[in-house]
Design a protein around this motif. Structure first.
Motif, mmCIF file in Angstrom:
data_model
loop_
_atom_site.group_PDB
_atom_site.id
_atom_site.type_symbol
_atom_site.label_atom_id
_atom_site.label_comp_id
_atom_site.label_asym_id
_atom_site.label_seq_id
_atom_site.Cartn_x
_atom_site.Cartn_y
_atom_site.Cartn_z
ATOM 1 N N LYS A 248 -38.337 -41.044 -68.420
ATOM 2 C CA LYS A 248 -39.412 -40.246 -67.829
ATOM 3 C C LYS A 248 -40.508 -41.132 -67.267
ATOM 4 C CE LYS A 248 -38.506 -35.839 -68.202
ATOM 5 N NZ LYS A 248 -38.043 -35.276 -69.476
ATOM 6 N N LYS A 249 -40.771 -42.230 -68.007
ATOM 7 C CA LYS A 249 -41.865 -43.085 -67.589
ATOM 8 C C LYS A 249 -41.492 -43.920 -66.372
ATOM 9 C CE LYS A 249 -42.701 -44.262 -71.863
ATOM 10 N NZ LYS A 249 -42.929 -45.189 -72.962
ATOM 11 N N ASN A 250 -40.223 -44.269 -66.308
ATOM 12 C CA ASN A 250 -39.819 -45.213 -65.273
ATOM 13 C C ASN A 250 -39.082 -44.600 -64.091
ATOM 14 O OD1 ASN A 250 -40.562 -47.981 -66.272
ATOM 15 N ND2 ASN A 250 -39.553 -47.090 -68.063
ATOM 16 N N GLN A 251 -38.896 -43.278 -64.162
ATOM 17 C CA GLN A 251 -37.987 -42.718 -63.153
ATOM 18 C C GLN A 251 -38.478 -42.889 -61.725
ATOM 19 O OE1 GLN A 251 -37.368 -38.601 -62.928
ATOM 20 N NE2 GLN A 251 -39.217 -38.023 -64.006
ATOM 21 N N GLN A 252 -39.797 -42.862 -61.524
ATOM 22 C CA GLN A 252 -40.248 -43.011 -60.136
ATOM 23 C C GLN A 252 -39.933 -44.382 -59.577
ATOM 24 O OE1 GLN A 252 -43.483 -41.657 -58.181
ATOM 25 N NE2 GLN A 252 -43.930 -39.906 -59.487
ATOM 26 N N ARG A 253 -39.852 -45.358 -60.462
ATOM 27 C CA ARG A 253 -39.525 -46.704 -60.019
ATOM 28 C C ARG A 253 -38.012 -46.883 -59.838
ATOM 29 N NH1 ARG A 253 -39.366 -51.401 -62.614
ATOM 30 N NH2 ARG A 253 -39.609 -50.390 -64.633
ATOM 31 N N LEU A 254 -37.263 -46.206 -60.695
ATOM 32 C CA LEU A 254 -35.811 -46.409 -60.675
ATOM 33 C C LEU A 254 -35.081 -45.456 -59.724
ATOM 34 C CD1 LEU A 254 -35.266 -46.924 -64.494
ATOM 35 C CD2 LEU A 254 -35.161 -48.648 -62.675
ATOM 36 N N ALA A 255 -35.671 -44.266 -59.557
ATOM 37 C CA ALA A 255 -34.965 -43.248 -58.766
ATOM 38 C C ALA A 255 -34.528 -43.743 -57.380
ATOM 39 C CB ALA A 255 -35.835 -41.997 -58.643
ATOM 40 N N PRO A 256 -35.429 -44.420 -56.621
ATOM 41 C CA PRO A 256 -34.963 -44.815 -55.287
ATOM 42 C C PRO A 256 -33.713 -45.672 -55.335
ATOM 43 C CG PRO A 256 -37.059 -45.879 -55.848
ATOM 44 C CD PRO A 256 -36.832 -44.776 -56.826
ATOM 45 N N TRP A 257 -33.610 -46.554 -56.319
ATOM 46 C CA TRP A 257 -32.431 -47.440 -56.374
ATOM 47 C C TRP A 257 -31.182 -46.671 -56.744
ATOM 48 C CZ3 TRP A 257 -33.383 -51.426 -53.683
ATOM 49 C CH2 TRP A 257 -34.702 -51.900 -53.602
ATOM 50 N N LEU A 258 -31.349 -45.645 -57.591
ATOM 51 C CA LEU A 258 -30.184 -44.811 -57.909
ATOM 52 C C LEU A 258 -29.693 -44.097 -56.660
ATOM 53 C CD1 LEU A 258 -31.065 -43.156 -61.333
ATOM 54 C CD2 LEU A 258 -29.266 -44.810 -60.806
ATOM 55 N N PHE A 259 -30.649 -43.581 -55.878
ATOM 56 C CA PHE A 259 -30.253 -42.868 -54.665
ATOM 57 C C PHE A 259 -29.666 -43.813 -53.619
ATOM 58 C CE2 PHE A 259 -33.386 -39.606 -56.134
ATOM 59 C CZ PHE A 259 -32.509 -38.539 -56.167
ATOM 60 N N LEU A 260 -30.158 -45.030 -53.612
ATOM 61 C CA LEU A 260 -29.702 -45.974 -52.590
ATOM 62 C C LEU A 260 -28.372 -46.636 -52.934
ATOM 63 C CD1 LEU A 260 -33.016 -47.813 -51.624
ATOM 64 C CD2 LEU A 260 -31.548 -46.505 -50.085
ATOM 65 N N ALA A 261 -28.060 -46.682 -54.239
ATOM 66 C CA ALA A 261 -26.921 -47.495 -54.665
ATOM 67 C C ALA A 261 -25.619 -47.228 -53.891
ATOM 68 C CB ALA A 261 -26.711 -47.325 -56.160
ATOM 69 N N PRO A 262 -25.148 -45.966 -53.807
ATOM 70 C CA PRO A 262 -23.857 -45.791 -53.107
ATOM 71 C C PRO A 262 -23.920 -46.217 -51.643
ATOM 72 C CG PRO A 262 -24.705 -43.669 -53.937
ATOM 73 C CD PRO A 262 -25.708 -44.705 -54.288
ATOM 74 N N GLY A 263 -25.017 -45.885 -50.976
ATOM 75 C CA GLY A 263 -25.142 -46.226 -49.553
ATOM 76 C C GLY A 263 -25.184 -47.732 -49.347
ATOM 77 N N ILE A 264 -26.008 -48.416 -50.147
ATOM 78 C CA ILE A 264 -26.110 -49.863 -49.975
ATOM 79 C C ILE A 264 -24.789 -50.534 -50.307
ATOM 80 C CG2 ILE A 264 -27.194 -51.956 -50.901
ATOM 81 C CD1 ILE A 264 -29.780 -50.587 -51.000
ATOM 82 N N PHE A 265 -24.128 -50.057 -51.346
ATOM 83 C CA PHE A 265 -22.852 -50.655 -51.725
ATOM 84 C C PHE A 265 -21.840 -50.540 -50.582
ATOM 85 C CE2 PHE A 265 -18.545 -50.048 -53.433
ATOM 86 C CZ PHE A 265 -18.359 -51.301 -54.011
ATOM 87 N N MET A 266 -21.669 -49.322 -50.078
ATOM 88 C CA MET A 266 -20.690 -49.111 -49.002
ATOM 89 C C MET A 266 -21.049 -49.924 -47.766
ATOM 90 S SD MET A 266 -18.243 -46.967 -49.748
ATOM 91 C CE MET A 266 -17.689 -46.007 -48.340
ATOM 92 N N PHE A 267 -22.316 -49.901 -47.425
ATOM 93 C CA PHE A 267 -22.745 -50.575 -46.201
ATOM 94 C C PHE A 267 -22.588 -52.088 -46.341
ATOM 95 C CE2 PHE A 267 -25.695 -51.161 -42.561
ATOM 96 C CZ PHE A 267 -25.125 -50.226 -41.722
ATOM 97 N N ALA A 268 -22.879 -52.586 -47.527
ATOM 98 C CA ALA A 268 -22.743 -54.024 -47.743
ATOM 99 C C ALA A 268 -21.276 -54.438 -47.632
ATOM 100 C CB ALA A 268 -23.308 -54.403 -49.108
ATOM 101 N N VAL A 269 -20.405 -53.664 -48.287
ATOM 102 C CA VAL A 269 -18.991 -54.043 -48.322
ATOM 103 C C VAL A 269 -18.357 -53.977 -46.934
ATOM 104 C CG1 VAL A 269 -16.723 -53.277 -49.139
ATOM 105 C CG2 VAL A 269 -18.641 -53.450 -50.733
#
Lengths: 307, 282
Positions: free
Chosen positions: A18-39
């Motif tokens: 709860k305390k950290n979600q605002q910091r972590l949420a963007p990376w969770l949302f970005l992870a699949p896109g960045i992974f696919m795009f990087a590969v």
């Protein structure tokens, strides 16, 4: 709205998440896109650049050759033909922009059925370049093609556009201009819709009309549309591959090649699989494209930070 | 309005305009009209060189059912759907998330990641060709619909992210802030607040991506081969080689290949154009 569903999360009991979600949420949302795009996009760019320093047939071991591929390019006539054709594409493809503006001005009326006209004019952009290529190859056919029938009416001899070294690239570019003009037309129609009517009225009261009104009042307001049109047209010109592959396969005697096509030919063709040499051609094309991409990003950067 | 509305001009000018419209359209679409006409010609017309005149007989059924019986065009069409539909779903789903992340959160590297997607979207295909083909081979996905679809999903994520991010940016941010004050988790904000408002963007992107992928030819030739797995664009090219001068069949095949994106465009026109002209108006 789904407001009731939202409020059932009690704001009490602050867990670590709860305390950290605002910091972590963007990376969770970005992870699949960045992974696919990087590969599939980012890493392959660097692999290609590194591959351009090797000689490789796609199967055996890679052999480091340093800059040899690039040195060979400097002496390769086919490379210069491709480069010259790329320049031709770049310059002539730009005609799609004024042509698109012209068609848009012609269609920017409110008569009955105009919406259907607009969408039918847009048609060539919706269909595949493969179909466009087939259609134009037929249009240029020296014995029965419509172009030569029309030329015949004026007593001009048949021209085998696609078999003639001097005409072939122009013929293919003309085919490419057809859908590209349609695209630019739509961009300009949208832009014309947003032009400020009061300014036009004011200019008309000052007796401005026709070309002058267009040049001094309308075109400046169409700048965003023109910018997008230039970007997509440049990218389209440098990406030209489909039409060449469909209409001539690079011929006659390689005279309609562009870099994108020549690269493909070197990497996967009956002349042997020269992956490293092909990669070197791709790097050159990439560098040319990067000039435009950097310009585009620079403008975006200014727009973003200028807020 | 510019140019001057035609209603304000003389009656002659109005008449001229109304006559000029259909003539211009016919000239503009002449190549396509000719193809449509030829797709119903008989083989006799073709051998007699009657390419452009009125067809001597209408062989609509014979030609169109003919290409489905004599060639694997049905398989090609099926392959196209198999590649296109998962690509649309995958690319839109991924970019809803990336677009949301880049539009809503302030964090280090936000613009950098955004620009990476934008730049990647413009890269020439040829610089990706050899490594992507190798990767697909290594993963055992060469010559499969999912191998091709995976690449398309990844590549289209670039354009889609640009699109979604700008769309979400234009939304009222107060909605998100209000939800945060209520203590709603970020994931629920995405799902229940933002996603429902993204429907028009999702519709626009879906038609656009459908058309782009359906019309793709380059990657179809690089990552697949043979009628088993190739989509219709690549199939049409190889059929063209077999049907030398059988223009009534080539034409019918071209019409069939063009039909799905054309239908898509007509059904979703407004969304389609909204998607393409993103940024053209400011």
């Amino acid at each position: 709205m789904t407001a009731p569903a939202l409020s059932d999360t009690p704001p009490t009991s602050k867990s670590w998440w709860k305390k950290n979600q605002q910091r972590l949420a963007p990376w969770l949302f970005l992870a699949p896109g960045i992974f696919m795009f990087a590969v599939y996009v980012i890493i392959p760019i660097f692999q290609s650049i590194s591959l351009s320093f090797y000689a490789w047939d796609g199967l055996g071991t890679k052999e480091w050759v340093g800059a040899a591929n690039y040195v060979e390019l400097m002496d390769d006539d086919a490379f210069y033909t491709s480069l010259k054709n790329n320049v031709l594409w770049l310059v002539l493809y730009m005609l799609a922009i004024p042509a698109g503006l012209f068609v848009a001005l012609f269609l920017n009326q409110t008569v009955r059925g105009i919406r259907i006209y607009k969408s039918l004019f847009f048609f060539p952009f919706v269909i595949s370049q493969v179909v466009v290529g087939l259609v134009f190859a037929w249009f240029y056919d020296p014995t029965n093609g419509l172009m030569n029938i029309i030329l015949g009416w004026f007593g001009a001899g048949p021209i085998a556009v696609l078999a003639d070294e001097d005409y072939v690239t122009y013929g293919i570019i003309a085919a490419g201009l057809w859908p590209q003009t349609a695209y630019c037309m739509i961009l300009y129609l949208t832009g014309l819709n947003a032009v400020d009517p009061e300014q036009i009225e004011a200019a008309r009261l000052d007796n401005a009309k026709g070309a002058k009104l267009l040049w001094y009042v309308i075109l400046p307001q169409l700048r965003p549309a023109t910018f997008i049109a230039v970007v997509v047209t440049v990218i389209g010109a440098l990406r030209s591959f489909d039409l060449i592959s469909i209409m001539t396969d690079g011929g006659p005697w390689g005279s309609s090649r562009v870099l994108a096509f020549y690269m493909y030919e070197q990497a996967f063709s009956e002349y042997g699989f020269r992956m490293g040499y092909g990669a070197a051609i791709a790097v050159v094309l990439f560098l040319i494209m990067m000039i435009y991409i950097t310009g585009f990003l620079w403008k975006m950067y200014r727009d973003e930070t200028g807020r | 309005m510019f140019p001057k509305p035609i209603e304000q001009t003389s009656t002659t000018a109005q008449w001229l305009y109304k006559i000029a419209l259909p003539i211009a359209l016919v000239i503009w679409l002449l190549p396509l009209i000719a193809v449509a006409m030829t797709s119903v010609r008989s083989a006799g017309d073709i051998t007699a060189g009657n390419y452009w005149g009125w067809p001597t007989s209408f062989n609509f059924w014979a030609n169109y059912s003919g290409i489905f019986e004599a060639t694997p065009i049905g398989q090609y069409i099926l392959n196209s759907f198999k590649v296109t539909i998962p690509t649309v779903i995958g690319a839109v789903a991924i970019s809803c998330m990336t677009g949301f992340a880049l539009a809503v959160y302030k964090f280090k590297g936000n613009l950098l990641i955004f620009f990476m997607f934008v730049a990647g979207n413009f890269v020439p295909f040829q610089i990706l060709m050899v490594p992507v083909r190798d990767l697909t081979l290594d993963l055992g996905m060469y010559n499969t619909w999912y191998g091709l679809a995976l690449f398309h999903i990844a590549f289209q994520a670039g354009f889609c992210t640009l699109f979604m991010r700008n769309f979400i940016r234009a939304m009222p941010f107060e909605l998100i802030e209000a939800a945060r004050v209520e203590g709603v988790s970020e994931i629920r904000i995405f799902w229940f607040v933002v996603l429902p408002l993204m429907k028009p963007a999702i519709a626009a992107l879906s038609v656009l991506i459908f058309t782009f992928i359906w019309n793709d030819y380059f990657w179809a030739t690089v990552l697949t081969q043979g009628a088993e797995n190739q989509p219709i664009t690549a199939g049409l090219y190889s059929l063209n080689g077999q049907w030398v001068a059988a223009w009534h069949l080539v034409s019918a095949g071209s019409i069939v290949a063009a039909l799905p994106p054309v239908l898509m465009f007509f059904l979703m026109q407004r969304h389609f154009i909204a998607g393409l002209t993103l940024g053209a108006v400011k």
